[in-house]
Design an enzyme around this catalytic site. Structure first.
Site, PDB file in Angstrom:
ATOM      1  N   LYS A  98     -18.519  94.184 -10.905  1.00  0.00           N
ATOM      2  CA  LYS A  98     -18.944  95.252 -10.133  1.00  0.00           C
ATOM      3  C   LYS A  98     -19.882  96.060 -10.811  1.00  0.00           C
ATOM      4  O   LYS A  98     -20.817  97.014  -9.997  1.00  0.00           O
ATOM      5  CB  LYS A  98     -17.849  96.043  -9.216  1.00  0.00           C
ATOM      6  CG  LYS A  98     -17.047  95.134  -8.498  1.00  0.00           C
ATOM      7  CD  LYS A  98     -17.444  94.391  -7.359  1.00  0.00           C
ATOM      8  CE  LYS A  98     -17.945  95.561  -6.304  1.00  0.00           C
ATOM      9  NZ  LYS A  98     -17.915  94.402  -5.039  1.00  0.00           N
TER      10      LYS A  98
HETATM   11  N1  PMP Z   1     -12.098  90.642  -7.579  1.00  0.00           N
HETATM   12  C1  PMP Z   1     -12.199  92.007  -7.992  1.00  0.00           C
HETATM   13  C2  PMP Z   1     -10.804  92.336  -8.906  1.00  0.00           C
HETATM   14  C3  PMP Z   1     -12.783  92.949  -7.276  1.00  0.00           C
HETATM   15  O1  PMP Z   1     -12.574  94.381  -7.528  1.00  0.00           O
HETATM   16  C4  PMP Z   1     -13.629  92.585  -6.465  1.00  0.00           C
HETATM   17  C5  PMP Z   1     -14.751  93.684  -5.666  1.00  0.00           C
HETATM   18  N2  PMP Z   1     -13.772  94.293  -4.627  1.00  0.00           N
HETATM   19  C6  PMP Z   1     -13.707  91.198  -6.076  1.00  0.00           C
HETATM   20  C7  PMP Z   1     -12.848  90.276  -6.654  1.00  0.00           C
HETATM   21  C8  PMP Z   1     -14.840  90.629  -5.002  1.00  0.00           C
HETATM   22  O2  PMP Z   1     -16.312  90.899  -5.062  1.00  0.00           O
HETATM   23  P1  PMP Z   1     -17.292  91.037  -3.936  1.00  0.00           P
HETATM   24  O3  PMP Z   1     -16.876  92.723  -3.508  1.00  0.00           O
HETATM   25  O4  PMP Z   1     -18.697  91.223  -4.499  1.00  0.00           O
HETATM   26  O5  PMP Z   1     -16.764  90.262  -2.809  1.00  0.00           O
END
Ligand code: PMP
Length: 349
Positions: free
Chosen positions: A45
């Site tokens: 992120k």
């Molecule tokens: N895994 C974790 C640990 C996350 O914090 C996130 C973000 N919410 C994601 C996966 C998924 O990523 P995205 O928000 O880009 O779908």
């Protein structure tokens, strides 16, 4: 040429692609992990956090001395706080109470205010969505990042993560697999991959209890949203950044499957990752069973296991949640023992 980064923000991205050797043994396919905990804030992120701040600055939505507000399960918060520290903004983060203590502590360490909300439906005025919106509306100079709907989120994956994967794999990718929280990661990467080769399949892995699987296959919610322990993936609403039209399929994964694989990834591959990485890998292995010819499968590993030491790597928490049995805990080799016990064990040998 100098090898000095202008700030820590320039160290984001260009994470390693690592072949999995042991946990996928027996499969005719090859599995590769894009290991995103190498980012300076510890997760994938960081990429989108900086993107959303930079684009907001360009549009004049975020001005010097402003306050960044966001509903975040933690990782986006760390990325935003990292950028805020370098650029001189304040941060207020709103997160649901189920998120780990480590995640709260780390956001505070970066200097953010953390607001904890109860586990309620998104439309509830106390939900993390509603509370973050109210705080942003009523704080002068605030910018609500809105990662679930902000198009700068998938766009940064389209511009960086996708091309990195393509280059690292030398274009030899058959399937790309990852979870969706905001959807930004998979939507951005899938769009890039399919532009490079329309044959590449994009598979979303969803925890049991998330509604995304039903929305993809049935266009409506069949099983009502349920609770699950894996953090960061799955949804109880459809974010704009989940681009269902470019995904080829969904696979459901249970908590016990995800937590067991979280333990195996560190023990057998040396990869200390969070449960959403393990969930993506279990889903990838299920999806791979449908592929006839040996394929190259890239799985996104979003964050580090260090954020889950009190959960996935805590035997008490794991057995309370029935992801480990009492016998597993008692017989574990990786225990902390006193010197007296260790010496007594030697005598028993
Ligand atoms: N895994 C974790 C640990 C996350 O914090 C996130 C973000 N919410 C994601 C996966 C998924 O990523 P995205 O928000 O880009 O779908």
């Amino acid at each position: 040429m100098s090898q000095i980064y202008g700030s820590i923000l320039e160290a984001i991205g260009n994470t390693p692609m690592v072949r999995l050797n042991n946990v996928t043994k027996g499969s005719k396919h090859q599995f590769f992990a894009k290991v995103e905990y190498f980012n300076p804030g510890g997760s994938i992120k960081d990429r989108v956090a900086v993107a959303m701040i930079e684009e907001a600055e360009k549009r004049g939505q975020l001005k010097p001395g402003g306050t960044i507000v966001e509903a975040t399960s933690g990782n986006t918060g760390v990325g935003l706080a990292l950028a805020a520290a370098v650029k001189g903004y304040k941060c207020i983060f709103v997160m649901p109470e189920k998120m780990s203590d480590e995640k709260r502590a780390i956001l505070r360490a970066y200097g953010a205010k953390v607001v904890i909300t109860p586990m309620v439906m998104p439309e509830d005025p106390m939900s993390h969505y509603s509370v973050s919106k109210k705080i942003a509306d009523e704080t002068p100079g605030a910018f609500l990042v809105n990662q679930f709907h902000n198009p700068d989120n998938p766009e940064r994956h389209y511009r960086t993560t996708g091309p990195e994967i393509w280059k690292q794999m030398d274009g030899k990718v058959d399937m790309i697999v990852g979870g969706a929280g905001t959807g930004g990661t998979l939507s951005g990467i899938a769009r890039y991959m399919k532009e490079m080769n329309p044959q590449v399949k994009a598979i979303c892995t969803d925890p049991i209890g998330s509604i995304l699987y039903d929305l993809f296959y049935h266009k409506k919610i069949v099983d009502p949203p349920g609770s699950y322990k894996v953090e960061g993936v799955g949804e109880d609403m459809l974010p704009d950044n989940v681009h269902l039209d470019i995904y080829d399929g969904f696979v459901r994964v249970s908590d016990p499957e995800a937590f067991a694989m979280t333990r195996r990834l560190v023990a057998e591959e040396g990869l200390l990752v969070g449960p959403s990485s393990a969930l993506a890998l279990v889903g990838a292995m299920k999806a791979a069973e449908q592929l006839e010819k040996p394929s190259n499968i890239v799985v996104i590993f979003p964050d580090s296991g260090r954020a889950y030491l009190s959960k996935a790597f805590n035997d008490k928490w794991m057995s309370e949640n029935e992801f480990l049995t009492d016998a597993d805990v008692k017989n574990a080799f990786n225990r902390v023992v006193s010197a007296e016990e260790a010496l007594a064990d030697l005598k028993k040998q």
